[in-house]
Design a protein around this motif. Structure first.
Motif, PDB file in Angstrom:
ATOM      1  N   VAL A  43       0.836  -1.196   0.000  1.00 39.31           N
ATOM      2  CA  VAL A  43       0.000   0.000   0.000  1.00 39.31           C
ATOM      3  C   VAL A  43       0.876   1.254   0.000  1.00 39.31           C
ATOM      4  N   ILE A  44       1.981   1.158   0.722  1.00 36.34           N
ATOM      5  CA  ILE A  44       2.790   2.364   0.950  1.00 36.34           C
ATOM      6  C   ILE A  44       3.829   2.609  -0.138  1.00 36.34           C
ATOM      7  N   VAL A  45       4.399   1.519  -0.675  1.00 35.19           N
ATOM      8  CA  VAL A  45       5.543   1.652  -1.589  1.00 35.19           C
ATOM      9  C   VAL A  45       5.342   2.657  -2.727  1.00 35.19           C
ATOM     10  N   PRO A  46       4.194   2.635  -3.432  1.00 37.33           N
ATOM     11  CA  PRO A  46       4.050   3.588  -4.540  1.00 37.33           C
ATOM     12  C   PRO A  46       4.225   5.033  -4.088  1.00 37.33           C
ATOM     13  N   PHE A  47       4.000   5.270  -2.801  1.00 36.80           N
ATOM     14  CA  PHE A  47       4.016   6.649  -2.327  1.00 36.80           C
ATOM     15  C   PHE A  47       5.411   7.122  -1.950  1.00 36.80           C
ATOM     16  N   TRP A  48       6.387   6.262  -2.237  1.00 31.94           N
ATOM     17  CA  TRP A  48       7.773   6.708  -2.095  1.00 31.94           C
ATOM     18  C   TRP A  48       8.202   7.469  -3.346  1.00 31.94           C
ATOM     19  N   THR A  49       7.392   7.356  -4.406  1.00 33.79           N
ATOM     20  CA  THR A  49       7.656   8.131  -5.616  1.00 33.79           C
ATOM     21  C   THR A  49       6.879   9.443  -5.477  1.00 33.79           C
ATOM     22  N   SER A  50       7.421  10.507  -6.047  1.00 37.18           N
ATOM     23  CA  SER A  50       6.746  11.803  -5.979  1.00 37.18           C
ATOM     24  C   SER A  50       5.353  11.719  -6.593  1.00 37.18           C
ATOM     25  N   SER A  51       4.410  12.362  -5.949  1.00 37.35           N
ATOM     26  CA  SER A  51       3.044  12.280  -6.458  1.00 37.35           C
ATOM     27  C   SER A  51       2.919  12.964  -7.816  1.00 37.35           C
ATOM     28  N   LEU A  52       3.792  13.901  -8.092  1.00 37.39           N
ATOM     29  CA  LEU A  52       3.773  14.561  -9.400  1.00 37.39           C
ATOM     30  C   LEU A  52       4.095  13.546 -10.497  1.00 37.39           C
ATOM     31  N   VAL A  53       5.118  12.731 -10.230  1.00 39.01           N
ATOM     32  CA  VAL A  53       5.523  11.708 -11.206  1.00 39.01           C
ATOM     33  C   VAL A  53       4.376  10.716 -11.414  1.00 39.01           C
ATOM     34  N   ARG A  54       3.726  10.341 -10.298  1.00 38.32           N
ATOM     35  CA  ARG A  54       2.644   9.367 -10.417  1.00 38.32           C
ATOM     36  C   ARG A  54       1.446   9.944 -11.155  1.00 38.32           C
ATOM     37  N   THR A  55       1.250  11.252 -10.999  1.00 39.30           N
ATOM     38  CA  THR A  55       0.164  11.891 -11.731  1.00 39.30           C
ATOM     39  C   THR A  55       0.450  11.872 -13.238  1.00 39.30           C
ATOM     40  N   TYR A  56       1.698  12.121 -13.611  1.00 39.90           N
ATOM     41  CA  TYR A  56       2.049  12.033 -15.033  1.00 39.90           C
ATOM     42  C   TYR A  56       1.895  10.622 -15.545  1.00 39.90           C
ATOM     43  N   ALA A  57       2.177   9.633 -14.673  1.00 38.60           N
ATOM     44  CA  ALA A  57       1.996   8.230 -15.065  1.00 38.60           C
ATOM     45  C   ALA A  57       0.533   7.971 -15.421  1.00 38.60           C
ATOM     46  N   TRP A  58      -0.385   8.533 -14.599  1.00 40.01           N
ATOM     47  CA  TRP A  58      -1.807   8.377 -14.885  1.00 40.01           C
ATOM     48  C   TRP A  58      -2.160   9.022 -16.216  1.00 40.01           C
ATOM     49  N   ILE A  59      -1.531  10.168 -16.487  1.00 44.64           N
ATOM     50  CA  ILE A  59      -1.835  10.869 -17.738  1.00 44.64           C
ATOM     51  C   ILE A  59      -1.426  10.015 -18.932  1.00 44.64           C
ATOM     52  N   THR A  60      -0.237   9.370 -18.840  1.00 45.05           N
ATOM     53  CA  THR A  60       0.173   8.517 -19.969  1.00 45.05           C
ATOM     54  C   THR A  60      -0.763   7.325 -20.127  1.00 45.05           C
ATOM     55  N   ILE A  61      -1.353   6.897 -19.039  1.00 45.35           N
ATOM     56  CA  ILE A  61      -2.293   5.776 -19.150  1.00 45.35           C
ATOM     57  C   ILE A  61      -3.601   6.247 -19.799  1.00 45.35           C
ATOM     58  N   LEU A  62      -4.073   7.416 -19.379  1.00 43.87           N
ATOM     59  CA  LEU A  62      -5.440   7.817 -19.734  1.00 43.87           C
ATOM     60  C   LEU A  62      -5.549   8.662 -21.012  1.00 43.87           C
ATOM     61  N   GLN A  63      -4.439   9.243 -21.467  1.00 41.71           N
ATOM     62  CA  GLN A  63      -4.576  10.207 -22.574  1.00 41.71           C
ATOM     63  C   GLN A  63      -5.085   9.534 -23.859  1.00 41.71           C
ATOM     64  N   THR A  64      -5.478  10.350 -24.813  1.00 47.77           N
ATOM     65  CA  THR A  64      -6.143   9.870 -26.033  1.00 47.77           C
ATOM     66  C   THR A  64      -5.361   8.751 -26.710  1.00 47.77           C
ATOM     67  N   GLU A  65      -4.058   8.920 -26.827  1.00 51.70           N
ATOM     68  CA  GLU A  65      -3.264   7.835 -27.405  1.00 51.70           C
ATOM     69  C   GLU A  65      -2.507   7.093 -26.309  1.00 51.70           C
ATOM     70  N   GLY A  66      -3.117   7.042 -25.150  1.00 56.79           N
ATOM     71  CA  GLY A  66      -2.445   6.442 -23.990  1.00 56.79           C
ATOM     72  C   GLY A  66      -2.572   4.934 -23.959  1.00 56.79           C
ATOM     73  N   LEU A  67      -2.038   4.375 -22.921  1.00 63.93           N
ATOM     74  CA  LEU A  67      -1.976   2.920 -22.785  1.00 63.93           C
ATOM     75  C   LEU A  67      -3.354   2.280 -22.785  1.00 63.93           C
ATOM     76  N   LEU A  68      -4.270   2.864 -22.013  1.00 62.26           N
ATOM     77  CA  LEU A  68      -5.580   2.255 -21.858  1.00 62.26           C
ATOM     78  C   LEU A  68      -6.360   2.293 -23.168  1.00 62.26           C
ATOM     79  N   ASN A  69      -6.342   3.455 -23.817  1.00 58.58           N
ATOM     80  CA  ASN A  69      -7.073   3.586 -25.076  1.00 58.58           C
ATOM     81  C   ASN A  69      -6.516   2.671 -26.152  1.00 58.58           C
ATOM     82  N   SER A  70      -5.184   2.600 -26.261  1.00 58.97           N
ATOM     83  CA  SER A  70      -4.634   1.731 -27.310  1.00 58.97           C
ATOM     84  C   SER A  70      -4.937   0.274 -27.018  1.00 58.97           C
TER      85      SER A  70
END
Lengths: 288, 346
Positions: free
Chosen positions: A108-135
């Motif tokens: 539960v805790i480990v992901p939060f050792w990374t900066s939340s800014l970085v994790r937010t960008y990770a979500w963006i790459t997943i969700l964006q129009t040509e992102g991981l989820l859409n493709s």
């Protein structure tokens, strides 16, 4: 006698630097902000030492109040979502095998050792129009056109809930772990089904953890601005990014300070309310 | 009423806590499950309550196989060791819990709660919180909460363990009276032999997950079958008897010879109760002599600890009319008769 004054009596040299530290780095900046909120600015955006309450009257305008209300509503949504997803997880954690629990908590805790800014960008790459989820969805053929997953209210909720989930899970887990398992046995013995045990015993007895978690999620969520900015596409004005914009682009520091003071006062009021409510119901709330 | 047939239960694979356990309890009976800690008595109680499922065997209640019926559907209620009162509910709410779940009407619940509170002498306590109660009061609430369901069987897990000595005696009597009054089958787990003997109609003595002996308190006390039973119920002196060659029933034991008619064994181990040991004024009539090490005055009786030949410890209990004739360091002459020798199984 409070613990603080006890320590103060025995080890004055220990506490006084600490008090000093607090005054210097928390008290003083707060006073600066408070002072700033009563100042004015000139047309170049420079702070001038003319005392006024104009910043506070401006705060009472309908559009400004709406921003604060909208922020509170978003924080409330995030808090409820964290509870919805966090509670079952905390329950699962507390009932997992003793040996496994430290490991699961670490997950539960480990992901939060990374900066939340970085994790937010990770979500963006997943969700964006040509992102991981859409493709992925398109390659599987579940959708022919990319879905709009980013830059809307749902995206903000997702990002915020993801970010604050551990702050709900950990206090709820702590309160569930303290729950005497024989109480569950007793409830079953008296005829309660699993659902009734959950609703009548486990849930009310973990109320302290829920309240702690709610405070730990709701209050920082009020002040979070980069997730709404990045995942909401800068379209939603919340009190957090409203404040940050006053200090940066708008060059209106006094009004930004007044908004900050309002947010702090509101936060303190809410904490007092929460604590009072929990005290009345006899639950112990731990924020540390 | 309750039948346990070939019950076996293991935790963590093959660590058997209960092995091939058989027990029949009749309706309205007060049964005590007695044994040292870790003998499986609490597990047995949890199996009857339905909080655990046996690995083998079946459990019958009222002729119905309930082996796989979950706890909430069994006509059984439990008084837990630490009472397990719900801390977020008042006394009244605790007692009403089961009735609310069974969707009784408000009025029905209220009358039932009042009635049971009356029965356990706690009228007027319904709005108290569990944390405001003393140990004895908590126990009464736990009792009321279980009994308000009118269960067919009430299970009690060390109900007196958390009470102080005086209160324990009082509650033992009260509980016994309550059980007679209600006619409900009680099964009580205890590690306290005095408690088991004082309260139960029958005592089941457990040893390492098996039934060692079952019987009325008097049977268990007067005729312990094994050394374990003799050691666990009451105090005893133990001797090894060996048949003397040529003698019909003459046996040699550590401290002398004794004729014990009716025994067919060549050699055996036997127990002698402290109160069976008699005091003699002189050596002639006595069986052996003992050097007194300590004398404890207990009111009606005195308890003597002594050492006989070969350093064998002897525990004897005499009527206190012998007091203060016996002092530490005295040599006393003792005997017991053949009828007091409790022959133990190997």
């Amino acid at each position: 006698m409070s613990l603080f004054s006890k320590i103060n009596r025995v080890f004055p040299f220990l506490v006084q630097p600490g008090t000093l530290w607090l005054l210097l780095f928390t008290g003083l900046p707060l006073l600066v902000v408070l002072n700033l909120s009563f100042l004015s600015r000139n047309s170049y955006g420079r702070v001038v030492y003319e005392y006024t309450i104009a910043n506070y009257t401006r705060l009472l305008q309908w559009e400004e109040l709406l921003i604060i209300l909208r922020s509170m509503w978003l924080s409330l949504e995030v808090t409820l979502l964290c509870l919805l997803f966090g509670y079952p997880l905390a329950l699962f954690l507390s009932r997992a095998a003793r040996r496994l629990q430290p490991f699961l908590l670490l997950l539960v805790i480990v992901p939060f050792w990374t900066s939340s800014l970085v994790r937010t960008y990770a979500w963006i790459t997943i969700l964006q129009t040509e992102g991981l989820l859409n493709s992925f969805l398109m390659s599987v053929g579940w959708t022919s056109e990319p879905l709009t997953l980013l830059y809307n209210h749902g995206a903000i909720l997702l990002g915020m809930t993801y970010n604050f989930l551990p702050f709900m899970i950990l206090p709820v887990y702590a309160s569930l772990q303290k729950l005497d398992p024989t109480l569950i046995d007793a409830a079953r013995d008296l005829g309660a089904s699993s659902l009734q045990v959950l609703l009548r015993i486990i849930l009310p007895l973990s109320k302290g953890g829920i309240i702690s978690g709610a405070i730990l999620v709701f209050i920082p969520a009020l002040g979070y601005f980069f997730i709404p900015d990045l995942m909401g596409g800068n379209r939603v004005i919340l009190v957090s990014n409203h404040i940050s914009l006053r200090f940066t682009q708008a060059r209106d520091w006094p009004y930004g300070a007044a908004l900050s003071v309002a947010l702090i006062v509101l936060t303190l009021l809410l904490i007092a309310m929460f604590l009072r409510w929990s005290k009345r119901s006899g639950e112990k709330v731990e924020l540390a | 009423m309750i039948g346990l047939r070939h019950i076996a239960k293991a935790y963590r694979g093959d660590e058997f806590v209960i092995r091939d356990f058989n027990l029949e309890v009749s309706a309205g009976e007060f049964l005590a499950l007695l044994g040292p800690s870790g003998c499986g008595k609490t597990t047995l109680l949890r199996l009857i309550a339905g909080l655990e499922t046996p690995d083998r065997g079946e459990i019958l209640i009222d002729g119905r196989d309930v082996t796989h019926v979950p706890a909430e559907q069994r006509p059984v209620n439990t008084v837990f060791q630490n009472y397990a009162l719900f801390p977020h509910m008042t006394v009244g709410q605790n007692i009403a819990f089961a009735l609310k779940i069974r969707k009784f009407s408000k009025i029905e619940i209220q009358t039932a709660v009042q009635e049971i509170l009356n029965k356990v002498h706690l009228s007027g306590y319904e709005n108290r919180w569990p944390r405001e109660l003393s140990g004895g009061q908590k126990q009464r609430v736990a009792l009321a909460r279980a009994l308000v369901n009118k269960p067919k069987v009430l299970l009690l897990d060390e109900p007196m363990a958390a009470l102080d000595e005086n209160l324990r005696r009082k509650m033992q009597l009260e509980l016994k009276e309550l059980q007679r009054d209600l006619g409900i089958t009680f099964i009580m787990v205890t590690h306290d032999q005095d408690e088991a003997l004082a309260m139960a109609d029958r005592v089941a003595l457990l040893n390492a997950g098996s039934l060692e002996q079952i019987g009325t308190p008097a049977e268990l006390y007067n005729h312990p079958r094994s050394e374990f039973a003799a050691r666990f119920v009451g105090e005893n002196n133990f001797f090894n008897f060996e048949k003397v060659a040529g003698g019909m029933y003459l046996y040699q034991f550590e401290l002398g010879r004794l004729e014990i008619p009716g025994v067919r064994k060549e050699n055996f181990r036997a127990a002698v109760r402290p109160e069976s040991i008699k005091l003699h004024p002189t050596a002639e009539t006595a069986l052996f002599s003992v050097q007194v090490q300590s004398v404890i005055f207990k009111g009606a009786t005195i308890v003597m600890n002594g050492r006989a030949a070969q350093g064998i410890a002897i525990l004897a209990e005499f009527s206190s009319t012998a007091w203060p004739a016996i002092r530490e360091g005295d040599t006393v002459y003792l005997s017991f008769s053949a009828g007091d020798v409790i022959v133990l199984e190997d």
